[in-house]
Design an enzyme around this catalytic site. Sequence first.
Site, PDB file in Angstrom:
ATOM      1  N   SER A  94     -11.735  -7.637   3.697  1.00 31.17           N
ATOM      2  CA  SER A  94     -10.885  -6.652   4.360  1.00 31.17           C
ATOM      3  C   SER A  94     -11.758  -5.533   4.900  1.00 31.17           C
ATOM      4  O   SER A  94     -12.733  -5.129   4.247  1.00 31.17           O
ATOM      5  CB  SER A  94      -9.863  -6.091   3.355  1.00 31.17           C
ATOM      6  OG  SER A  94      -8.977  -5.186   3.982  1.00 31.17           O
ATOM      7  N   ILE A 126      13.052  -3.247   5.317  1.00 30.87           N
ATOM      8  CA  ILE A 126      12.442  -4.451   4.750  1.00 30.87           C
ATOM      9  C   ILE A 126      13.061  -5.688   5.388  1.00 30.87           C
ATOM     10  O   ILE A 126      12.361  -6.627   5.796  1.00 30.87           O
ATOM     11  CB  ILE A 126      12.608  -4.471   3.215  1.00 30.87           C
ATOM     12  CG1 ILE A 126      11.750  -3.362   2.576  1.00 30.87           C
ATOM     13  CG2 ILE A 126      12.221  -5.833   2.643  1.00 30.87           C
ATOM     14  CD1 ILE A 126      11.981  -3.183   1.090  1.00 30.87           C
ATOM     15  N   GLU A 127      14.383  -5.688   5.500  1.00 29.76           N
ATOM     16  CA  GLU A 127      15.081  -6.823   6.111  1.00 29.76           C
ATOM     17  C   GLU A 127      14.806  -6.915   7.606  1.00 29.76           C
ATOM     18  O   GLU A 127      14.537  -7.999   8.136  1.00 29.76           O
ATOM     19  CB  GLU A 127      16.583  -6.689   5.864  1.00 29.76           C
ATOM     20  CG  GLU A 127      16.976  -6.777   4.399  1.00 29.76           C
ATOM     21  CD  GLU A 127      18.450  -6.507   4.169  1.00 29.76           C
ATOM     22  OE1 GLU A 127      19.267  -6.920   5.016  1.00 29.76           O
ATOM     23  OE2 GLU A 127      18.786  -5.877   3.144  1.00 29.76           O
ATOM     24  N   GLN A 158      -8.819  -8.992   6.734  1.00 28.59           N
ATOM     25  CA  GLN A 158      -7.659  -8.104   6.867  1.00 28.59           C
ATOM     26  C   GLN A 158      -8.133  -6.752   7.382  1.00 28.59           C
ATOM     27  O   GLN A 158      -8.895  -6.056   6.714  1.00 28.59           O
ATOM     28  CB  GLN A 158      -6.966  -7.940   5.506  1.00 28.59           C
ATOM     29  CG  GLN A 158      -5.687  -7.131   5.581  1.00 28.59           C
ATOM     30  CD  GLN A 158      -5.025  -6.971   4.219  1.00 28.59           C
ATOM     31  OE1 GLN A 158      -4.822  -5.842   3.776  1.00 28.59           O
ATOM     32  NE2 GLN A 158      -4.694  -8.069   3.559  1.00 28.59           N
ATOM     33  N   TYR A 200      -4.389  -0.027  -5.200  1.00 27.33           N
ATOM     34  CA  TYR A 200      -3.002   0.410  -5.021  1.00 27.33           C
ATOM     35  C   TYR A 200      -2.372   0.789  -6.361  1.00 27.33           C
ATOM     36  O   TYR A 200      -1.340   1.466  -6.393  1.00 27.33           O
ATOM     37  CB  TYR A 200      -2.146  -0.699  -4.394  1.00 27.33           C
ATOM     38  CG  TYR A 200      -2.574  -1.172  -3.031  1.00 27.33           C
ATOM     39  CD1 TYR A 200      -3.573  -0.526  -2.294  1.00 27.33           C
ATOM     40  CD2 TYR A 200      -1.976  -2.300  -2.454  1.00 27.33           C
ATOM     41  CE1 TYR A 200      -3.954  -0.991  -1.049  1.00 27.33           C
ATOM     42  CE2 TYR A 200      -2.349  -2.763  -1.210  1.00 27.33           C
ATOM     43  CZ  TYR A 200      -3.346  -2.117  -0.513  1.00 27.33           C
ATOM     44  OH  TYR A 200      -3.714  -2.589   0.718  1.00 27.33           O
ATOM     45  N   ASN A 210      12.299  -5.994   9.331  1.00 25.13           N
ATOM     46  CA  ASN A 210      10.935  -6.406   9.665  1.00 25.13           C
ATOM     47  C   ASN A 210      10.753  -7.917   9.649  1.00 25.13           C
ATOM     48  O   ASN A 210       9.765  -8.426  10.174  1.00 25.13           O
ATOM     49  CB  ASN A 210       9.939  -5.748   8.716  1.00 25.13           C
ATOM     50  CG  ASN A 210       9.777  -4.262   8.982  1.00 25.13           C
ATOM     51  OD1 ASN A 210      10.110  -3.769  10.055  1.00 25.13           O
ATOM     52  ND2 ASN A 210       9.255  -3.533   7.995  1.00 25.13           N
ATOM     53  N   PRO A 216       0.414  -2.608  10.719  1.00 24.48           N
ATOM     54  CA  PRO A 216       0.720  -3.185  12.030  1.00 24.48           C
ATOM     55  C   PRO A 216       1.588  -2.288  12.900  1.00 24.48           C
ATOM     56  O   PRO A 216       1.800  -2.592  14.077  1.00 24.48           O
ATOM     57  CB  PRO A 216       1.450  -4.483  11.686  1.00 24.48           C
ATOM     58  CG  PRO A 216       2.083  -4.204  10.361  1.00 24.48           C
ATOM     59  CD  PRO A 216       1.102  -3.332   9.627  1.00 24.48           C
ATOM     60  N   LYS A 240      -6.965  -7.566  -4.119  1.00 26.57           N
ATOM     61  CA  LYS A 240      -8.275  -7.222  -3.569  1.00 26.57           C
ATOM     62  C   LYS A 240      -9.150  -6.544  -4.619  1.00 26.57           C
ATOM     63  O   LYS A 240      -8.645  -5.798  -5.472  1.00 26.57           O
ATOM     64  CB  LYS A 240      -8.116  -6.268  -2.368  1.00 26.57           C
ATOM     65  CG  LYS A 240      -7.084  -6.717  -1.357  1.00 26.57           C
ATOM     66  CD  LYS A 240      -6.893  -5.697  -0.245  1.00 26.57           C
ATOM     67  CE  LYS A 240      -5.701  -6.047   0.620  1.00 26.57           C
ATOM     68  NZ  LYS A 240      -4.409  -5.715  -0.025  1.00 26.57           N
ATOM     69  N   ASP A 250       1.368  -8.665  -0.610  1.00 29.41           N
ATOM     70  CA  ASP A 250      -0.012  -8.199  -0.546  1.00 29.41           C
ATOM     71  C   ASP A 250      -0.159  -6.934  -1.390  1.00 29.41           C
ATOM     72  O   ASP A 250       0.502  -5.928  -1.146  1.00 29.41           O
ATOM     73  CB  ASP A 250      -0.390  -7.908   0.909  1.00 29.41           C
ATOM     74  CG  ASP A 250      -1.819  -7.424   1.057  1.00 29.41           C
ATOM     75  OD1 ASP A 250      -2.695  -8.272   1.319  1.00 29.41           O
ATOM     76  OD2 ASP A 250      -2.067  -6.208   0.918  1.00 29.41           O
ATOM     77  N   VAL A 287       9.865   0.831   1.875  1.00 30.95           N
ATOM     78  CA  VAL A 287      10.628   0.906   0.624  1.00 30.95           C
ATOM     79  C   VAL A 287      12.120   1.016   0.925  1.00 30.95           C
ATOM     80  O   VAL A 287      12.929   1.133   0.004  1.00 30.95           O
ATOM     81  CB  VAL A 287      10.165   2.100  -0.251  1.00 30.95           C
ATOM     82  CG1 VAL A 287       8.720   1.907  -0.681  1.00 30.95           C
ATOM     83  CG2 VAL A 287      10.337   3.428   0.486  1.00 30.95           C
ATOM     84  N   TRP A 322       0.840  -1.194   0.000  1.00 37.68           N
ATOM     85  CA  TRP A 322       0.000   0.000   0.000  1.00 37.68           C
ATOM     86  C   TRP A 322       0.878   1.247   0.000  1.00 37.68           C
ATOM     87  O   TRP A 322       1.863   1.334   0.724  1.00 37.68           O
ATOM     88  CB  TRP A 322      -0.901  -0.017   1.245  1.00 37.68           C
ATOM     89  CG  TRP A 322      -1.787   1.181   1.383  1.00 37.68           C
ATOM     90  CD1 TRP A 322      -2.538   1.769   0.419  1.00 37.68           C
ATOM     91  CD2 TRP A 322      -2.026   1.928   2.577  1.00 37.68           C
ATOM     92  NE1 TRP A 322      -3.242   2.841   0.921  1.00 37.68           N
ATOM     93  CE2 TRP A 322      -2.933   2.964   2.253  1.00 37.68           C
ATOM     94  CE3 TRP A 322      -1.552   1.831   3.887  1.00 37.68           C
ATOM     95  CZ2 TRP A 322      -3.393   3.887   3.199  1.00 37.68           C
ATOM     96  CZ3 TRP A 322      -2.009   2.746   4.819  1.00 37.68           C
ATOM     97  CH2 TRP A 322      -2.910   3.760   4.472  1.00 37.68           C
ATOM     98  N   HIS A 379     -12.244  -5.640  -0.763  1.00 32.64           N
ATOM     99  CA  HIS A 379     -11.419  -4.650  -0.081  1.00 32.64           C
ATOM    100  C   HIS A 379     -12.197  -3.832   0.949  1.00 32.64           C
ATOM    101  O   HIS A 379     -11.653  -3.476   1.994  1.00 32.64           O
ATOM    102  CB  HIS A 379     -10.806  -3.709  -1.120  1.00 32.64           C
ATOM    103  CG  HIS A 379      -9.562  -3.024  -0.660  1.00 32.64           C
ATOM    104  ND1 HIS A 379      -8.566  -2.640  -1.514  1.00 32.64           N
ATOM    105  CD2 HIS A 379      -9.118  -2.673   0.576  1.00 32.64           C
ATOM    106  CE1 HIS A 379      -7.583  -2.063  -0.836  1.00 32.64           C
ATOM    107  NE2 HIS A 379      -7.906  -2.074   0.440  1.00 32.64           N
TER     108      HIS A 379
END
Length: 280
Positions: free
Chosen positions: A146, A244-245, A168, A49, A247, A196, A74, A44, A239, A20, A107
């Site tokens: 969702s 990213i790693e 979701q 999006y 998480n 989250p 979605k 996802d 991004v 998103w 969605h």
Amino acid sequence: MEQYQLSNGVNIPKIGFGTWQIPEGEEVYKSVTHALKVGYRHVDTAQIYRNEVGVGQAIADSDLAREDIFLTTKIWNDKYDYDLAKASIEESLEKLGVDYVDLLLIHWPNPKAQREQDAWKAGNAATWKAMEEAYRAGKVRAIGVSNFMIHHLEALLETADIKPHVNQVLLAPGCTQENLVAFCRQYDILLEAYSPLGTGSIFSNPVAQELAAKYGKSVAQVALRWSLQKGFLPLPKSVTPENIEANLQIFDFELSADDVDKLDKLEGIKSQKNPDEVDY
């Protein structure tokens, strides 16, 4: 990657890469490519999006087999009946460049255009029928929703042949949605947690900061670990390659029950919008 099992027996990785607000083109392509490279196996996306093409291209260009990647998209509010939903599913498959998606969601439960005389109930039922057909045809491995609250789920369950496998919603420390979670668990519906990290609102929370220091982890990692220990499936988005790693590094520690309780009670964290009142 650890996995949950949906009520239909399909396995789903316990953490997903959310896309998103990642724009179509090079940015989403690079982000998904890096996520897959460092170990994500669950991506996802959504029609609204507007990045399905880039997501699909990153998956196609990866060294991974299609069956090793769990892919979600979605159906958006402008595809809110049987025929439009059927066409929408085909459009998403084409944009993503795949023969099937692993999870397809409605969605939004109550688009603004459907609010007169509770038209959303018929709209959801018709859209769900198209999704059930796609599921039976093998174009979708699991189906869900969702942003559905209890009354939206109750209405859908009145007409559904297949109960939703997933809901979701926004779940984060301080936004536990306990009644909704209990209802979903009654029907064996897995809770996926979008935003989250409370759309970033958790980072300035002093309790979250203290717990991060206690465990030698980042605030984000503590929040994502909380999500796992609640039995949710978090979908963090980033991004930044380092984030990213990072998480993903949430499987090597465990929060105490007292600390989970502290996170449950955080204040000032962004909460779920009322889907019956949002202006879209």
